[in-house]
Motif scaffolding. Sequence first.
Motif, PDB file in Angstrom:
ATOM      1  N   LEU A   7       0.867  -1.348  -0.008  1.00 40.64           N
ATOM      2  CA  LEU A   7       0.083   0.101   0.048  1.00 40.64           C
ATOM      3  C   LEU A   7       0.801   1.132   0.049  1.00 40.64           C
ATOM      4  O   LEU A   7       0.579   2.202  -0.856  1.00 40.64           O
ATOM      5  CB  LEU A   7      -0.925   0.031   1.165  1.00 40.64           C
ATOM      6  N   HIS A   8       1.841   1.346   0.678  1.00 43.98           N
ATOM      7  CA  HIS A   8       2.965   2.483   0.935  1.00 43.98           C
ATOM      8  C   HIS A   8       3.522   2.628  -0.282  1.00 43.98           C
ATOM      9  O   HIS A   8       3.409   3.762  -0.982  1.00 43.98           O
ATOM     10  CB  HIS A   8       3.762   2.126   1.886  1.00 43.98           C
ATOM     11  N   MET A 129      -2.161   1.350   6.053  1.00 52.57           N
ATOM     12  CA  MET A 129      -1.332   2.469   5.751  1.00 52.57           C
ATOM     13  C   MET A 129      -0.582   3.100   6.675  1.00 52.57           C
ATOM     14  O   MET A 129       0.433   3.539   6.580  1.00 52.57           O
ATOM     15  CB  MET A 129      -2.347   3.418   5.021  1.00 52.57           C
ATOM     16  N   ALA A 130      -1.064   3.106   7.768  1.00 50.93           N
ATOM     17  CA  ALA A 130      -0.306   3.805   9.075  1.00 50.93           C
ATOM     18  C   ALA A 130       0.788   2.799   9.338  1.00 50.93           C
ATOM     19  O   ALA A 130       1.842   3.242   9.654  1.00 50.93           O
ATOM     20  CB  ALA A 130      -1.241   3.810  10.424  1.00 50.93           C
ATOM     21  N   THR A 131       0.730   1.265   9.228  1.00 54.85           N
ATOM     22  CA  THR A 131       2.024   0.500   9.380  1.00 54.85           C
ATOM     23  C   THR A 131       2.906   0.710   8.436  1.00 54.85           C
ATOM     24  O   THR A 131       4.042   0.741   8.758  1.00 54.85           O
ATOM     25  CB  THR A 131       1.194  -1.093   9.339  1.00 54.85           C
ATOM     26  N   MET A 135       4.228   4.109  11.533  1.00 45.18           N
ATOM     27  CA  MET A 135       3.579   4.802  12.631  1.00 45.18           C
ATOM     28  C   MET A 135       3.434   3.971  14.043  1.00 45.18           C
ATOM     29  O   MET A 135       3.648   2.739  13.891  1.00 45.18           O
ATOM     30  CB  MET A 135       1.983   5.306  12.376  1.00 45.18           C
ATOM     31  N   THR A 136       3.689   4.552  15.322  1.00 43.05           N
ATOM     32  CA  THR A 136       3.711   4.114  16.480  1.00 43.05           C
ATOM     33  C   THR A 136       2.344   3.734  16.578  1.00 43.05           C
ATOM     34  O   THR A 136       1.389   4.282  16.109  1.00 43.05           O
ATOM     35  CB  THR A 136       4.529   4.830  17.424  1.00 43.05           C
ATOM     36  N   PRO A 281       3.701  13.113  12.162  1.00 40.55           N
ATOM     37  CA  PRO A 281       5.117  12.906  12.467  1.00 40.55           C
ATOM     38  C   PRO A 281       5.782  11.795  11.682  1.00 40.55           C
ATOM     39  O   PRO A 281       6.896  11.703  11.285  1.00 40.55           O
ATOM     40  CB  PRO A 281       4.803  12.683  13.944  1.00 40.55           C
ATOM     41  N   ALA A 282       4.961  10.678  11.432  1.00 42.31           N
ATOM     42  CA  ALA A 282       5.699   9.400  10.920  1.00 42.31           C
ATOM     43  C   ALA A 282       6.064   9.697   9.199  1.00 42.31           C
ATOM     44  O   ALA A 282       7.268   9.586   8.786  1.00 42.31           O
ATOM     45  CB  ALA A 282       4.784   8.357  10.864  1.00 42.31           C
ATOM     46  N   ALA A 283       5.250  10.507   8.709  1.00 43.82           N
ATOM     47  CA  ALA A 283       5.527  11.025   7.407  1.00 43.82           C
ATOM     48  C   ALA A 283       6.594  12.106   7.201  1.00 43.82           C
ATOM     49  O   ALA A 283       7.819  11.994   6.409  1.00 43.82           O
ATOM     50  CB  ALA A 283       4.298  11.617   6.494  1.00 43.82           C
TER      51      ALA A 283
END
Length: 331
Positions: A7-8, A129-131, A135-136, A281-283
Amino acid sequence: MSTAAALHSACLEYGFFYLDISKYVDPKEPEELTRLAREFFALPEEEKYKIALRNEDGARGYARLKENVTNGLADNHEGVDFYRPVEFPDRTKPLWGTNQWPSIPGFREKYEAWVEKMKKLGLAVMEAMATGLGMTPEEWEDLKSQVSNSFWVMRMIGYPPLPNDYQGFSCGAHKDYGCLTFLYADPTPGALEVFLERPGHLVQTAPDIPPSENVEQFGVWIKADPIPGCVVCNIGEMWEIWTNGLYKSTLHRVVHRSSNYRVSIPFFFEPNFDAFIKALPAALRLQDGEPKKPGKRAIEERKYEPVVYGQFLLSKVANNFDTNGVKSRYT
């Protein structure tokens, strides 16, 4: 994890991807939704107009053929829009009315069941998508809270064949406003097109974009034909803000020149109406080039101003109305 990575990669490269939902929903279910849509669109115009947009808030209900306008040109399709129900509905306020449902037996029940399944699918894709972004767990919970009461939108759209001499499009080139779009369409090939920037291919962005915006870019229009058991997914402009431009919401359009009547049913999984959308923050860590250090302060310059989703949506919708009808953003 492989799904999250895929997905990423798709969001980085294309902004569009196919999602196999054959193990999640019975394929007969969306086929039945399509049948019901065809039954509605086959009704006499005066019968369809009993649930016209003008009866409600100008957003919920039926828009007749060519009532939708994109980039100043009438779109060659008709459709019905449904939004998340709101407390204390008021038809005089944009987006704040009541959904209008066709009187066809079983229609509302089956479409509302689809809404519930797409909402769950939206949360699942968001988590993946967060994974993929690294992302934490705490960061994911924060992002999840921004979409947990999604101000979703669902459409059913009917496309007659596009006349050869017609100056517009079935649906003009546009980007989606929100979060995730899950598009189920009948098997008609060659209709949905996606614009991809590609060096070495000099074309106009889209002939239907006004001259002030019609600039030449390196890219190509490619077909995004239906695949059995899959929905076509794309990301909206909120993901551009969340990722500080790492992910891009991609231009797409519909050019339906086949002889059949095409039906599509897009579901838009959107943020909460009051969600405050800003760079994640992850981005920013990924753009710093150090995704392995979640505690490190991000130094990447923020390219997008934060927005409240509901205000952003209202500003868009306010520009979608004119004396000729309602301008469209959907496929």
